[in-house]
Design a protein around this motif. Structure first.
Motif, PDB file in Angstrom:
ATOM      1  N   TYR A   1       0.839  -1.212   0.000  1.00 32.93           N
ATOM      2  CA  TYR A   1       0.000   0.000   0.000  1.00 32.93           C
ATOM      3  C   TYR A   1       0.869   1.255   0.000  1.00 32.93           C
ATOM      4  O   TYR A   1       0.626   2.200  -0.765  1.00 32.93           O
ATOM      5  N   LEU A   2       1.904   1.284   0.847  1.00 33.48           N
ATOM      6  CA  LEU A   2       2.763   2.458   0.932  1.00 33.48           C
ATOM      7  C   LEU A   2       3.595   2.639  -0.336  1.00 33.48           C
ATOM      8  O   LEU A   2       3.826   3.769  -0.780  1.00 33.48           O
ATOM      9  N   ARG A   3       4.021   1.537  -0.947  1.00 34.90           N
ATOM     10  CA  ARG A   3       4.747   1.652  -2.216  1.00 34.90           C
ATOM     11  C   ARG A   3       3.837   2.227  -3.303  1.00 34.90           C
ATOM     12  O   ARG A   3       4.264   3.051  -4.115  1.00 34.90           O
ATOM     13  N   GLN A   4       2.603   1.771  -3.326  1.00 33.53           N
ATOM     14  CA  GLN A   4       1.633   2.312  -4.283  1.00 33.53           C
ATOM     15  C   GLN A   4       1.417   3.800  -4.038  1.00 33.53           C
ATOM     16  O   GLN A   4       1.412   4.609  -4.979  1.00 33.53           O
ATOM     17  N   GLN A   5       1.228   4.184  -2.782  1.00 30.81           N
ATOM     18  CA  GLN A   5       0.987   5.584  -2.448  1.00 30.81           C
ATOM     19  C   GLN A   5       2.193   6.457  -2.781  1.00 30.81           C
ATOM     20  O   GLN A   5       2.038   7.623  -3.149  1.00 30.81           O
ATOM     21  N   LEU A   6       3.393   5.909  -2.655  1.00 31.51           N
ATOM     22  CA  LEU A   6       4.594   6.664  -3.006  1.00 31.51           C
ATOM     23  C   LEU A   6       4.624   6.973  -4.496  1.00 31.51           C
ATOM     24  O   LEU A   6       4.926   8.106  -4.907  1.00 31.51           O
ATOM     25  N   ARG A   7       4.311   5.981  -5.330  1.00 32.96           N
ATOM     26  CA  ARG A   7       4.250   6.224  -6.783  1.00 32.96           C
ATOM     27  C   ARG A   7       3.188   7.269  -7.101  1.00 32.96           C
ATOM     28  O   ARG A   7       3.410   8.176  -7.901  1.00 32.96           O
ATOM     29  N   TRP A   8       2.007   7.115  -6.494  1.00 35.21           N
ATOM     30  CA  TRP A   8       0.924   8.056  -6.766  1.00 35.21           C
ATOM     31  C   TRP A   8       1.291   9.464  -6.322  1.00 35.21           C
ATOM     32  O   TRP A   8       0.955  10.443  -7.006  1.00 35.21           O
ATOM     33  N   ALA A   9       1.951   9.601  -5.180  1.00 36.20           N
ATOM     34  CA  ALA A   9       2.331  10.925  -4.685  1.00 36.20           C
ATOM     35  C   ALA A   9       3.305  11.592  -5.650  1.00 36.20           C
ATOM     36  O   ALA A   9       3.174  12.779  -5.970  1.00 36.20           O
ATOM     37  N   ARG A  10       4.292  10.821  -6.130  1.00 35.66           N
ATOM     38  CA  ARG A  10       5.249  11.396  -7.074  1.00 35.66           C
ATOM     39  C   ARG A  10       4.564  11.848  -8.360  1.00 35.66           C
ATOM     40  O   ARG A  10       4.827  12.937  -8.868  1.00 35.66           O
ATOM     41  N   SER A  11       3.679  11.006  -8.897  1.00 34.19           N
ATOM     42  CA  SER A  11       3.009  11.375 -10.148  1.00 34.19           C
ATOM     43  C   SER A  11       2.092  12.572  -9.941  1.00 34.19           C
ATOM     44  O   SER A  11       1.972  13.430 -10.822  1.00 34.19           O
TER      45      SER A  11
END
Length: 441
Positions: free
Chosen positions: A274-284
């Motif tokens: 979940y946190l890895r997904q959120q990290l990608r989304w935050a960067r984009s």
């Protein structure tokens, strides 16, 4: 009263004012508008546009892929439908071969096997350039569609001014863990408040990847920009849905939300993925917000408030938390004023949503506040300091599913492994944040 207490109170007060204004306006605009005149009868049986469905796959679980393709095969759509399944160099092709074989004799399905992994965006483009339909529907391979999704999205696309439209997302594995329940509620809020309010002005900021339809003529005119997106001299390999939506808005097309087109997608069931997904989304999100800023003067003023609320709000909350922690560490006093204000806002927010959704489960969404403060805020700070990093963080081996979600079954993943995964992801954040600030993006 010491300096840290003053800073904490001022920051949380500004956050409360901004959040109240933003969420109030959002709730008003998210209310269903008057029913549209469009209906099935307006589109004759011979006038339905042709639709090409693009399903990129990377090491997807065979059962999950099978469910996705079955939902496409059983669509109640009267026009021409073609499905392009793009295997993006998966390492488990032997495992998914029976799934491919199931639809080998169905003329609507075509399977494209890429020789190596090129990423979701290029896998989509490979199929788009081969397709010829009037409309293109992007579907993630871990997503299942209700039988009327394509029909309802196609009806929305009758208006030639609409370049893209998305359906409502739900978590297909909602009942698995406490986290999947929270994510399902998070999706409801993102769709039925944020996207619904943006759609009132024809400017949904992100037509989400699991289920988004595009007008092919519009898509082709933007395909080169979409394929060659760069950030600080490096190819941008994720956040494809948000970037493509921004390109549509920049080209002058409307982007819409269709709440009754339901798509169920698999969501992370443990904190690490979940946190890895959120990290990608935050960067984009941070990257494409820079592009969005130049569009705001031509859009409704509410959308400016939306961008301010989504970006300035977390900053004010971060200042509140940091000042409160400093107060606690240096003076030994608890920042009760800030704590009580955040608690009150959380309770009011969840109560209003529970009333709007007519579902008491949203009262439990208050637990998400702890995740937001202690995990997502530090993660967003880290994302902001590492915007140039394009690592998917989860596309490491053939056992990692497509879509950037490293899903491990509850039966094979112990609580200790879950905690270890979360620690491995979170431990480097603080040190890396400071190093990134010193070294630059």
């Amino acid at each position: 009263m010491n300096l840290f207490a003053i800073v904490s109170i001022v920051a949380v007060s500004c956050y409360a004012l901004l959040s109240t204004l933003y969420k109030s306006m959002q709730a008003i605009y998210a209310r269903p508008a008057e029913p549209e005149p469009a209906s099935d009868e307006l589109v004759g049986s011979g006038l339905w546009p042709s639709v090409d469905v693009i399903v990129p796959c990377y090491n997807e679980d065979p059962h999950t892929l099978s469910a996705c393709l079955a939902s496409l095969a059983h669509q109640e759509y009267y026009g021409k439908l073609r499905v392009y399944v793009v295997d993006d160099g998966s390492g488990n092709r032997d495992a998914v071969a029976p799934v491919h074989h199931t639809y080998a004799d169905d003329a609507r399905f075509e399977f494209i096997l890429l020789p190596e992994n090129v990423g979701k965006r290029k896998a989509q483009i490979a199929a788009i350039r081969r397709s010829s339909g009037d409309l293109v529907l992007n579907v993630d391979s871990d997503t299942t569609l209700a039988s009327d999704v394509i029909r309802k999205l196609a009806l929305k696309m009758q208006d030639s001014a609409v370049g893209a439209a998305m359906g409502q997302l739900t978590a297909s594995n909602r009942s698995d863990t406490w986290l999947t329940r929270l994510i399902d509620m998070e999706y409801w809020l993102a769709c039925n408040e944020e996207r619904a309010a943006q759609a009132r002005f024809g400017a949904v900021m992100c037509c989400c990847g699991p289920c988004a339809m595009y007008r092919r003529s519009s898509l082709l005119s933007l395909l080169d920009q979409y394929e060659t997106q760069m950030f600080r001299g490096k190819p941008s390999d994720f956040g494809e849905d948000r970037h493509l939506t921004i390109l549509m808005l920049e080209a002058g097309f409307r982007t819409e939300y269709v709440p009754d087109a339901i798509a169920a997608t698999v969501v992370p069931d443990t904190l690490g993925p979940y946190l890895r997904q959120q990290l990608r989304w935050a960067r984009s999100t941070f990257r494409d917000t820079l592009l969005l800023l130049r569009l705001l003067p031509g859009l409704d003023r509410y959308l400016t408030l939306d961008v301010i609320g989504q970006n300035l709000g977390p900053l004010l909350l971060t200042v509140t938390v940091l000042a409160g922690l400093a107060q606690l560490a240096l003076t030994g006093t608890v920042p009760w004023s800030a704590c009580l204000m955040i608690a009150a806002m959380t309770i009011i927010r969840c109560t209003v949503v529970a009333f709007r959704a007519r579902q008491l489960r949203f009262l439990g969404f208050s637990l998400h506040t702890f995740i937001n403060i202690f995990l997502l805020l530090p993660l967003k700070a880290y994302a902001l300091c590492t915007l140039s990093n394009s690592d998917w963080l989860s596309r490491k081996s053939a056992s990692v599913p497509e879509g950037g979600i490293n899903r491990s079954s509850p039966e094979t993943r112990s609580p200790d492994q879950t905690l270890q995964g979360a620690r491995e992801l979170l431990t480097p954040f603080v040190g890396r944040i400071f190093r990134a600030i010193l070294q630059g993006w």
